[in-house]
Every structure is written in C-alpha cells, then in structure tokens.
Design a protein around this motif. Structure first.
Motif, PDB file in Angstrom:
ATOM      1  N   GLU A  19       0.807  -1.217   0.000  1.00 13.89           N
ATOM      2  CA  GLU A  19       0.000   0.000   0.000  1.00 13.89           C
ATOM      3  C   GLU A  19       0.844   1.274   0.000  1.00 13.89           C
ATOM      4  O   GLU A  19       0.354   2.350   0.344  1.00 13.89           O
ATOM      5  CB  GLU A  19      -0.945  -0.006   1.206  1.00 13.89           C
ATOM      6  CG  GLU A  19      -1.931  -1.151   1.165  1.00 13.89           C
ATOM      7  CD  GLU A  19      -2.909  -1.133   2.306  1.00 13.89           C
ATOM      8  OE1 GLU A  19      -4.100  -0.929   2.044  1.00 13.89           O
ATOM      9  OE2 GLU A  19      -2.457  -1.319   3.452  1.00 13.89           O
ATOM     10  N   ASP A  20       2.090   1.175  -0.433  1.00 12.98           N
ATOM     11  CA  ASP A  20       2.987   2.329  -0.442  1.00 12.98           C
ATOM     12  C   ASP A  20       2.434   3.496  -1.255  1.00 12.98           C
ATOM     13  O   ASP A  20       2.526   4.653  -0.832  1.00 12.98           O
ATOM     14  CB  ASP A  20       4.372   1.951  -0.959  1.00 12.98           C
ATOM     15  CG  ASP A  20       5.189   1.191   0.066  1.00 12.98           C
ATOM     16  OD1 ASP A  20       4.660   0.887   1.159  1.00 12.98           O
ATOM     17  OD2 ASP A  20       6.363   0.889  -0.222  1.00 12.98           O
ATOM     18  N   THR A  21       1.853   3.206  -2.407  1.00 12.11           N
ATOM     19  CA  THR A  21       1.312   4.272  -3.254  1.00 12.11           C
ATOM     20  C   THR A  21       0.156   4.970  -2.545  1.00 12.11           C
ATOM     21  O   THR A  21       0.062   6.204  -2.544  1.00 12.11           O
ATOM     22  CB  THR A  21       0.850   3.707  -4.614  1.00 12.11           C
ATOM     23  OG1 THR A  21       1.971   3.075  -5.243  1.00 12.11           O
ATOM     24  CG2 THR A  21       0.305   4.786  -5.514  1.00 12.11           C
ATOM     25  N   LYS A  53       4.230  17.547  12.690  1.00 11.47           N
ATOM     26  CA  LYS A  53       4.388  16.144  12.291  1.00 11.47           C
ATOM     27  C   LYS A  53       3.313  15.268  12.921  1.00 11.47           C
ATOM     28  O   LYS A  53       2.759  14.388  12.273  1.00 11.47           O
ATOM     29  CB  LYS A  53       5.780  15.617  12.665  1.00 11.47           C
ATOM     30  CG  LYS A  53       6.841  15.935  11.661  1.00 11.47           C
ATOM     31  CD  LYS A  53       8.065  15.083  11.919  1.00 11.47           C
ATOM     32  CE  LYS A  53       8.937  15.109  10.693  1.00 11.47           C
ATOM     33  NZ  LYS A  53      10.001  14.136  10.743  1.00 11.47           N
ATOM     34  N   GLN A  54       3.005  15.524  14.181  1.00 13.60           N
ATOM     35  CA  GLN A  54       1.974  14.737  14.852  1.00 13.60           C
ATOM     36  C   GLN A  54       0.614  14.967  14.201  1.00 13.60           C
ATOM     37  O   GLN A  54      -0.155  14.019  14.013  1.00 13.60           O
ATOM     38  CB  GLN A  54       1.914  15.079  16.346  1.00 13.60           C
ATOM     39  CG  GLN A  54       0.969  14.189  17.114  1.00 13.60           C
ATOM     40  CD  GLN A  54       1.333  12.716  17.013  1.00 13.60           C
ATOM     41  OE1 GLN A  54       2.468  12.328  17.234  1.00 13.60           O
ATOM     42  NE2 GLN A  54       0.370  11.886  16.671  1.00 13.60           N
ATOM     43  N   ALA A  55       0.303  16.196  13.836  1.00 16.16           N
ATOM     44  CA  ALA A  55      -0.958  16.489  13.157  1.00 16.16           C
ATOM     45  C   ALA A  55      -1.011  15.766  11.806  1.00 16.16           C
ATOM     46  O   ALA A  55      -2.055  15.226  11.422  1.00 16.16           O
ATOM     47  CB  ALA A  55      -1.121  17.994  12.967  1.00 16.16           C
ATOM     48  N   LEU A  56       0.102  15.749  11.093  1.00 16.97           N
ATOM     49  CA  LEU A  56       0.160  15.045   9.807  1.00 16.97           C
ATOM     50  C   LEU A  56      -0.062  13.549   9.994  1.00 16.97           C
ATOM     51  O   LEU A  56      -0.852  12.940   9.270  1.00 16.97           O
ATOM     52  CB  LEU A  56       1.509  15.300   9.123  1.00 16.97           C
ATOM     53  CG  LEU A  56       1.713  16.705   8.561  1.00 16.97           C
ATOM     54  CD1 LEU A  56       3.180  16.918   8.213  1.00 16.97           C
ATOM     55  CD2 LEU A  56       0.822  16.941   7.363  1.00 16.97           C
ATOM     56  N   LEU A  57       0.611  12.961  10.956  1.00 19.03           N
ATOM     57  CA  LEU A  57       0.446  11.528  11.212  1.00 19.03           C
ATOM     58  C   LEU A  57      -0.978  11.194  11.634  1.00 19.03           C
ATOM     59  O   LEU A  57      -1.537  10.177  11.219  1.00 19.03           O
ATOM     60  CB  LEU A  57       1.454  11.055  12.267  1.00 19.03           C
ATOM     61  CG  LEU A  57       2.908  11.021  11.807  1.00 19.03           C
ATOM     62  CD1 LEU A  57       3.848  10.835  13.000  1.00 19.03           C
ATOM     63  CD2 LEU A  57       3.136   9.938  10.773  1.00 19.03           C
ATOM     64  N   TYR A  58      -1.573  12.061  12.429  1.00 20.90           N
ATOM     65  CA  TYR A  58      -2.963  11.874  12.850  1.00 20.90           C
ATOM     66  C   TYR A  58      -3.887  11.863  11.625  1.00 20.90           C
ATOM     67  O   TYR A  58      -4.753  10.993  11.497  1.00 20.90           O
ATOM     68  CB  TYR A  58      -3.357  12.994  13.820  1.00 20.90           C
ATOM     69  CG  TYR A  58      -4.816  12.973  14.196  1.00 20.90           C
ATOM     70  CD1 TYR A  58      -5.296  12.084  15.144  1.00 20.90           C
ATOM     71  CD2 TYR A  58      -5.716  13.840  13.587  1.00 20.90           C
ATOM     72  CE1 TYR A  58      -6.649  12.054  15.483  1.00 20.90           C
ATOM     73  CE2 TYR A  58      -7.061  13.823  13.919  1.00 20.90           C
ATOM     74  CZ  TYR A  58      -7.517  12.925  14.862  1.00 20.90           C
ATOM     75  OH  TYR A  58      -8.853  12.901  15.183  1.00 20.90           O
ATOM     76  N   CYS A  59      -3.678  12.804  10.733  1.00 17.63           N
ATOM     77  CA  CYS A  59      -4.490  12.888   9.526  1.00 17.63           C
ATOM     78  C   CYS A  59      -4.273  11.672   8.627  1.00 17.63           C
ATOM     79  O   CYS A  59      -5.242  11.078   8.127  1.00 17.63           O
ATOM     80  CB  CYS A  59      -4.146  14.179   8.777  1.00 17.63           C
ATOM     81  SG  CYS A  59      -5.187  14.513   7.349  1.00 17.63           S
ATOM     82  N   ILE A  60      -3.034  11.285   8.429  1.00 17.51           N
ATOM     83  CA  ILE A  60      -2.711  10.117   7.605  1.00 17.51           C
ATOM     84  C   ILE A  60      -3.384   8.870   8.175  1.00 17.51           C
ATOM     85  O   ILE A  60      -3.997   8.089   7.436  1.00 17.51           O
ATOM     86  CB  ILE A  60      -1.177   9.924   7.518  1.00 17.51           C
ATOM     87  CG1 ILE A  60      -0.536  11.071   6.741  1.00 17.51           C
ATOM     88  CG2 ILE A  60      -0.830   8.572   6.881  1.00 17.51           C
ATOM     89  CD1 ILE A  60       0.961  11.215   6.972  1.00 17.51           C
ATOM     90  N   GLU A  65      -7.404   4.635   8.030  1.00 18.40           N
ATOM     91  CA  GLU A  65      -8.400   3.855   8.758  1.00 18.40           C
ATOM     92  C   GLU A  65      -9.773   3.932   8.100  1.00 18.40           C
ATOM     93  O   GLU A  65     -10.503   2.939   8.052  1.00 18.40           O
ATOM     94  CB  GLU A  65      -8.489   4.344  10.202  1.00 18.40           C
ATOM     95  CG  GLU A  65      -9.443   3.570  11.070  1.00 18.40           C
ATOM     96  CD  GLU A  65      -9.025   2.147  11.344  1.00 18.40           C
ATOM     97  OE1 GLU A  65      -9.912   1.309  11.568  1.00 18.40           O
ATOM     98  OE2 GLU A  65      -7.809   1.860  11.338  1.00 18.40           O
ATOM     99  N   LYS A  66     -10.122   5.084   7.585  1.00 19.92           N
ATOM    100  CA  LYS A  66     -11.452   5.287   6.999  1.00 19.92           C
ATOM    101  C   LYS A  66     -11.408   5.277   5.466  1.00 19.92           C
ATOM    102  O   LYS A  66     -12.290   5.812   4.811  1.00 19.92           O
ATOM    103  CB  LYS A  66     -12.032   6.628   7.469  1.00 19.92           C
ATOM    104  CG  LYS A  66     -12.003   6.846   8.952  1.00 19.92           C
ATOM    105  CD  LYS A  66     -12.937   5.932   9.695  1.00 19.92           C
ATOM    106  CE  LYS A  66     -12.972   6.383  11.147  1.00 19.92           C
ATOM    107  NZ  LYS A  66     -13.340   5.419  12.083  1.00 19.92           N
ATOM    108  N   ARG A  67     -10.406   4.643   4.894  1.00 20.94           N
ATOM    109  CA  ARG A  67     -10.207   4.672   3.443  1.00 20.94           C
ATOM    110  C   ARG A  67     -11.344   4.050   2.648  1.00 20.94           C
ATOM    111  O   ARG A  67     -11.542   4.365   1.494  1.00 20.94           O
ATOM    112  CB  ARG A  67      -8.881   4.027   3.062  1.00 20.94           C
ATOM    113  CG  ARG A  67      -8.794   2.536   3.325  1.00 20.94           C
ATOM    114  CD  ARG A  67      -7.359   2.039   3.183  1.00 20.94           C
ATOM    115  NE  ARG A  67      -7.229   0.657   3.564  1.00 20.94           N
ATOM    116  CZ  ARG A  67      -7.127   0.217   4.804  1.00 20.94           C
ATOM    117  NH1 ARG A  67      -7.153   1.072   5.803  1.00 20.94           N
ATOM    118  NH2 ARG A  67      -6.999  -1.057   5.061  1.00 20.94           N
ATOM    119  N   GLY A  78     -17.687   8.686  14.902  1.00 22.99           N
ATOM    120  CA  GLY A  78     -16.878   9.878  14.745  1.00 22.99           C
ATOM    121  C   GLY A  78     -15.617   9.541  13.970  1.00 22.99           C
ATOM    122  O   GLY A  78     -15.372   8.402  13.609  1.00 22.99           O
ATOM    123  N   GLY A  79     -14.837  10.530  13.727  1.00 19.77           N
ATOM    124  CA  GLY A  79     -13.557  10.299  13.081  1.00 19.77           C
ATOM    125  C   GLY A  79     -13.559  10.545  11.592  1.00 19.77           C
ATOM    126  O   GLY A  79     -12.595  10.226  10.920  1.00 19.77           O
ATOM    127  N   GLY A  80     -14.643  11.106  11.057  1.00 16.99           N
ATOM    128  CA  GLY A  80     -14.670  11.447   9.642  1.00 16.99           C
ATOM    129  C   GLY A  80     -13.700  12.590   9.360  1.00 16.99           C
ATOM    130  O   GLY A  80     -13.085  13.155  10.271  1.00 16.99           O
TER     131      GLY A  80
END
Length: 100
Positions: A19-21, A53-60, A65-67, A78-80
C-alpha cells in the motif's frame, strides 16, 4: 515530504509494501490539508515542529483507517474528515496565520 513513507508506515504499523502508493497519497493530502489550516506552506519552516508532524500523522492515520469511506463510518461513528480537520485545527491553532 515532511513525513516520510517509512515514518508513516511505522506509525500505521504496516510492514508490507503493498500500500505504499496509497500511503504516499495520504501523506501528500495530509500536507495539503495542513498547509490550508496553517495558511502557509510547510516549506516555510526551517525545522518542522513535532506538533506539525503529529498532526500530519494523525491525519494520515485517519485517512488510512477510513479509506473505505463506508456509510457506517460517516453516519454512526466519529472520526470522519470533518472531525479530523477540526482536531488538526486545534492542534495547529497556535501556528496558524490570520490569512494567506
């Protein structure tokens, strides 16, 4: 990229390369969202703060998770993305500029 593919995969606890791409796409999208929240490009930082960086990782992680984008998550959990962006705004609030 502010967050490397290796860092993202470590945070997501993914060992395979299948899933690298997809993950790379999530990294780039998270950076764009972060720049919109901050109202300036991440390249303006001499050294990117750990908070960013933490905000970016949280978003990623949330995008990963919700892909599937299932209706169940959108309606019953929640979590959308709207909630993710809201939390990122809280995390990044003290770094945000008034306008572009």
């Amino acid at each position: 990229m502010v967050v490397s593919l290796k860092e993202a995969k470590l945070y997501l606890r993914i060992d395979s390369d299948e899933e690298d791409t997809l993950i790379t796409s999530f990294i780039l999208t998270a950076e764009e969202i972060c720049e919109e929240i901050l109202r300036f490009p991440l390249s303006e930082f001499e050294e990117v703060p750990k908070l960013v960086k933490q905000a970016l990782l949280y978003c990623i992680a949330n995008m990963y998770e919700k892909r599937e984008g299932s209706y169940y998550y959108m309606k019953n959990e929640g979590g959308g993305m709207a909630e993710t962006i809201g939390i990122m705004k809280i995390i990044l609030g003290n770094l945000r500029k008034e306008s572009w």
